[in-house]
Design an enzyme around this catalytic site. Structure first.
Site, PDB file in Angstrom:
ATOM      1  N   ASP A   8      34.125  40.170  23.314  1.00  0.00           N
ATOM      2  CA  ASP A   8      35.216  40.832  22.613  1.00  0.00           C
ATOM      3  C   ASP A   8      36.188  39.786  22.090  1.00  0.00           C
ATOM      4  OD1 ASP A   8      36.869  40.083  24.748  1.00  0.00           O
ATOM      5  OD2 ASP A   8      37.296  42.137  25.397  1.00  0.00           O
ATOM      6  N   HIS A   9      37.364  40.229  21.711  1.00  0.00           N
ATOM      7  CA  HIS A   9      38.376  39.376  21.086  1.00  0.00           C
ATOM      8  C   HIS A   9      38.919  38.287  22.009  1.00  0.00           C
ATOM      9  CE1 HIS A   9      40.045  43.073  22.782  1.00  0.00           C
ATOM     10  NE2 HIS A   9      41.041  42.315  23.213  1.00  0.00           N
ATOM     11  N   CYS A  65      34.508  38.865  28.200  1.00  0.00           N
ATOM     12  CA  CYS A  65      35.726  39.597  27.851  1.00  0.00           C
ATOM     13  C   CYS A  65      36.865  38.976  28.646  1.00  0.00           C
ATOM     14  CB  CYS A  65      35.591  41.100  28.086  1.00  0.00           C
ATOM     15  SG  CYS A  65      35.675  41.677  29.781  1.00  0.00           S
ATOM     16  N   GLY A  66      38.044  39.519  28.553  1.00  0.00           N
ATOM     17  CA  GLY A  66      39.210  38.916  29.196  1.00  0.00           C
ATOM     18  C   GLY A  66      39.057  38.719  30.683  1.00  0.00           C
ATOM     19  N   GLY A  68      36.228  39.877  32.387  1.00  0.00           N
ATOM     20  CA  GLY A  68      34.805  39.892  32.713  1.00  0.00           C
ATOM     21  C   GLY A  68      34.369  41.164  33.401  1.00  0.00           C
ATOM     22  N   GLY A  70      35.261  44.678  32.752  1.00  0.00           N
ATOM     23  CA  GLY A  70      34.882  45.832  31.936  1.00  0.00           C
ATOM     24  C   GLY A  70      33.529  45.659  31.267  1.00  0.00           C
ATOM     25  N   HIS A  98      20.112  34.690  44.700  1.00  0.00           N
ATOM     26  CA  HIS A  98      20.054  35.804  45.646  1.00  0.00           C
ATOM     27  C   HIS A  98      19.929  37.177  44.995  1.00  0.00           C
ATOM     28  CE1 HIS A  98      22.175  33.317  49.024  1.00  0.00           C
ATOM     29  NE2 HIS A  98      21.038  32.774  48.608  1.00  0.00           N
ATOM     30  N   ARG A 109      39.835  34.878  30.232  1.00  0.00           N
ATOM     31  CA  ARG A 109      41.238  34.618  30.538  1.00  0.00           C
ATOM     32  C   ARG A 109      41.436  33.925  31.885  1.00  0.00           C
ATOM     33  NH1 ARG A 109      42.440  40.061  27.911  1.00  0.00           N
ATOM     34  NH2 ARG A 109      42.812  39.429  25.754  1.00  0.00           N
ATOM     35  N   ARG A 132      13.373  36.952  51.193  1.00  0.00           N
ATOM     36  CA  ARG A 132      14.175  38.008  51.816  1.00  0.00           C
ATOM     37  C   ARG A 132      15.093  38.710  50.822  1.00  0.00           C
ATOM     38  NH1 ARG A 132      19.465  35.766  53.557  1.00  0.00           N
ATOM     39  NH2 ARG A 132      19.493  33.600  52.895  1.00  0.00           N
ATOM     40  N   ARG A 136      16.133  43.326  48.718  1.00  0.00           N
ATOM     41  CA  ARG A 136      17.491  43.757  48.374  1.00  0.00           C
ATOM     42  C   ARG A 136      17.619  44.025  46.882  1.00  0.00           C
ATOM     43  NH1 ARG A 136      19.654  38.817  51.960  1.00  0.00           N
ATOM     44  NH2 ARG A 136      19.111  39.727  53.967  1.00  0.00           N
TER      45      ARG A 136
END
Length: 143
Positions: A8-9, A65-66, A68, A70, A98, A109, A132, A136
């Site tokens: 994004d911006h 993004c700002g 990270g 969203g 992992h 940011r 292992r 997961r």
């Protein structure tokens, strides 16, 4: 390697530096991000990255993004995406080792451009450890 990137911006300068590094290493880049600092909605740029990863059109994705957060939430809505929010190279390495993460989310940011480039280099050069951790990872996706 085929890599899709979206930002994004908050991330045009980050994307520019990351893409330059990746292209210098011979990677094929698909760019869905903005080159402008004018506000955009990050989901519009994140979903195409996630779709490329999900459909096998890209080996990895990079989203910026700002915070990270969203943009990571957005790409993680896709069934075959495992996006990791990373703010240092050690986290990027562990996300691959992992969690077999296939998308790195960068908080523009809260990291510097050199840190972001280093995280991407680490992320892409670290192999999944398996063992292992595989069981997961298999439990992450809701079936």
């Amino acid at each position: 390697m085929r890599i899709s990137i979206g930002n994004d911006h908050a991330g045009p300068e980050y994307k520019k530096a990351i893409v330059a590094m990746l292209e210098a290493k011979g990677h094929q880049i698909t760019n869905y991000g903005t080159d402008s600092f004018d506000a955009v909605d990050y989901p519009d740029l994140a979903h195409p990255v996630a779709q490329d990863v999900e459909e096998g059109k890209a080996d990895f994705g990079i989203v910026i993004c700002g915070s990270g957060n969203g943009i990571a939430m957005t790409v993680n809505k896709h069934q075959k995406v495992r996006a990791a929010l990373c703010w240092m190279k050690e986290i990027a390495a562990l996300a691959r080792l992992h969690n077999d993460a296939n998308v790195i989310s960068i908080p523009a940011r809260y990291t510097s451009i050199p840190q972001a480039v280093e995280m991407v280099e680490t992320f892409l050069s670290t192999e999944f450890e398996g063992g292992r951790h595989q069981n997961r990872v298999n439990k992450i996706a809701c079936q």
